[in-house]
Design an enzyme around this catalytic site. Sequence first.
Site, short mmCIF file in Angstrom:
data_model
loop_
_atom_site.label_atom_id
_atom_site.label_comp_id
_atom_site.label_asym_id
_atom_site.label_seq_id
_atom_site.Cartn_x
_atom_site.Cartn_y
_atom_site.Cartn_z
N HIS A 144 14.40 -8.59 3.50
CA HIS A 144 14.66 -7.32 2.80
C HIS A 144 15.78 -6.52 3.46
CE1 HIS A 144 11.96 -5.56 5.82
NE2 HIS A 144 12.44 -4.38 5.48
N LYS B 160 19.27 -3.76 1.87
CA LYS B 160 19.45 -2.33 2.19
C LYS B 160 20.88 -1.91 1.88
CE LYS B 160 15.87 -2.15 5.71
NZ LYS B 160 14.95 -1.03 5.73
N HIS C 192 15.71 -10.69 10.45
CA HIS C 192 16.51 -9.48 10.20
C HIS C 192 17.67 -9.33 11.19
CE1 HIS C 192 13.25 -8.65 7.59
NE2 HIS C 192 12.45 -8.06 8.46
C1 BG6 Z 1 9.13 -6.55 8.37
C2 BG6 Z 1 8.31 -6.83 9.59
O1 BG6 Z 1 9.83 -7.72 8.00
O2 BG6 Z 1 10.06 -5.51 8.63
C3 BG6 Z 1 7.59 -5.56 10.03
O3 BG6 Z 1 7.37 -7.86 9.32
C4 BG6 Z 1 8.57 -4.42 10.20
O4 BG6 Z 1 6.87 -5.79 11.24
C5 BG6 Z 1 9.45 -4.28 8.97
O5 BG6 Z 1 7.81 -3.24 10.41
C6 BG6 Z 1 10.55 -3.26 9.22
O6 BG6 Z 1 11.22 -3.01 8.01
P1 BG6 Z 1 11.88 -1.58 7.72
O7 BG6 Z 1 12.54 -1.75 6.41
O8 BG6 Z 1 10.74 -0.60 7.69
O9 BG6 Z 1 12.81 -1.30 8.85
#
Ligand code: BG6
Length: 486
Positions: free
Chosen positions: A174, A178, A236
Amino acid sequence: MQTDSSFTFVLFGGTGDLSMRKILPALYEAHRAGMLAPGGKIFAVARHIEGREQYLQWVNEHVRAHVSNAQFTEDAWRTFLDRIEFVAIDLGKAEDFVLLRDAVADLPGTRVFYLATGPSLFVPICHALASVGLNQNSRIVLEKPLGYDLRSSNAINDAVGEIFAEEQIYRIDHYLGKEPVQNLLALRFGNALFEPLWRRDWVESIQITIAEELGVEARGDFYDNTGALRDMVQNHLLQLLSIVAMEPPHSMDSDSVRDEKLRVLRALKPIDPRDISRVAVRGQYHAGVIRGASVPAYANESGVRPESTTETFVAVKAEIENWRWAGVPFFLRTGKRLADRIAEIVVNFRPVPHSALGSSALRPGANRLVIRLQPNETIRLYCLAKKPGEGMNLSSVHLDLAFDQFFREGQMEAYQRLLLDVINGRLALFVRRDEQEAAWRWVEPILNEWAASGTKPKPYAAGTWGPAAASAMLAQHDTCWLEEEN
Ligand code: BG6
């Protein structure tokens, strides 16, 4: 813009945390904004739900709270619920998939299967879909974590790959959805200004931080078997690194972008197990205070083994072995229960080679680009300027681009963008299998060495920036984390 065609969106794990917090709110918002083609249907699949009425009740009780009030209207909510159907499926019962086929096979438009379930169900669901022919003319979305290591991730990819072609498979990260990550591409490839500087000759080091204030929430059980390296770095952080470091793609089509990202991931210098204690830091939070509230130690979180040695913090130095980046350290860092919630990329350019303006022109705090991904998306270019008044005294100042001041509306949540991309068949923001493999290949020696040597995570108090060793690692390179300068 509305989706290109009508669609059928089948959501496995329809009452799961992800569906509740992200997927259904994102679909609602796309619906409210008029971005979903009329007639497009959502079929939720969930256990422990008897029928459509009960499912809609669950959506009203659980999903509504995750839609912001600014985006909520009674009318849009009602018509959104009209799009939702419910299918009861017991994974063990082949006949249930026959019912699913009967419900969706003849509907017009694109067909999407979204697997918001644990990875152990990916393969059985794909087999069951294939057994009733639903793997034809459809797309499948896989959520992370996709496996636990290279072998298990390959096993899933092999099995899914026998049923769906790679162009049908959408692996979600995801972070790629962003808005600021998209902007990073715009900044790099839409402006001639930065590109000549974006290389080893001018860049001294790069930091990429994803810091969270939250702990493991209700996911202690999952997290304790995963840890920060698998949960955040393998996906990520390495995806962000590949976007920061990639060569300009020849177009923005999905394979051009992904080919360039892959080259970066493949060029990551393998970490020698003997160096791991110098280039990687593991940490685990102890009890502490965040914004005035006491929070428990990780080991006391629900679902976590009291003797757990799982890391909730990682800092690691990466290097890219190619002409553009050889010798430039990329410091990656992520952790839970840190002092702030921040995701940012810091590009430290080299100082001037000789200062006719005195030693203040050599100070840190200038020659730096900071790309803040969240919260408050901004891009800041730090330079030196003369302080007003007598003499030539320099001070750090910045040129600021705050996106919400330029673009007051139109920001789109990551999941909304990615779901629309799946429905519209745009693959660029999804992770290709070869990228995923390259990322596992780089991460795995760290995991293996930690396991083999029994490296325990270093403690840090919740509400701090992690173990001191993470600062010491940067000190070896005569630098420090951005917040340590202030
Ligand atoms: C997820 C992780 O992929 O990303 C989580 O599994 C983490 O542990 C999250 O909290 C963070 O995403 P964002 O968009 O809140 O920074």
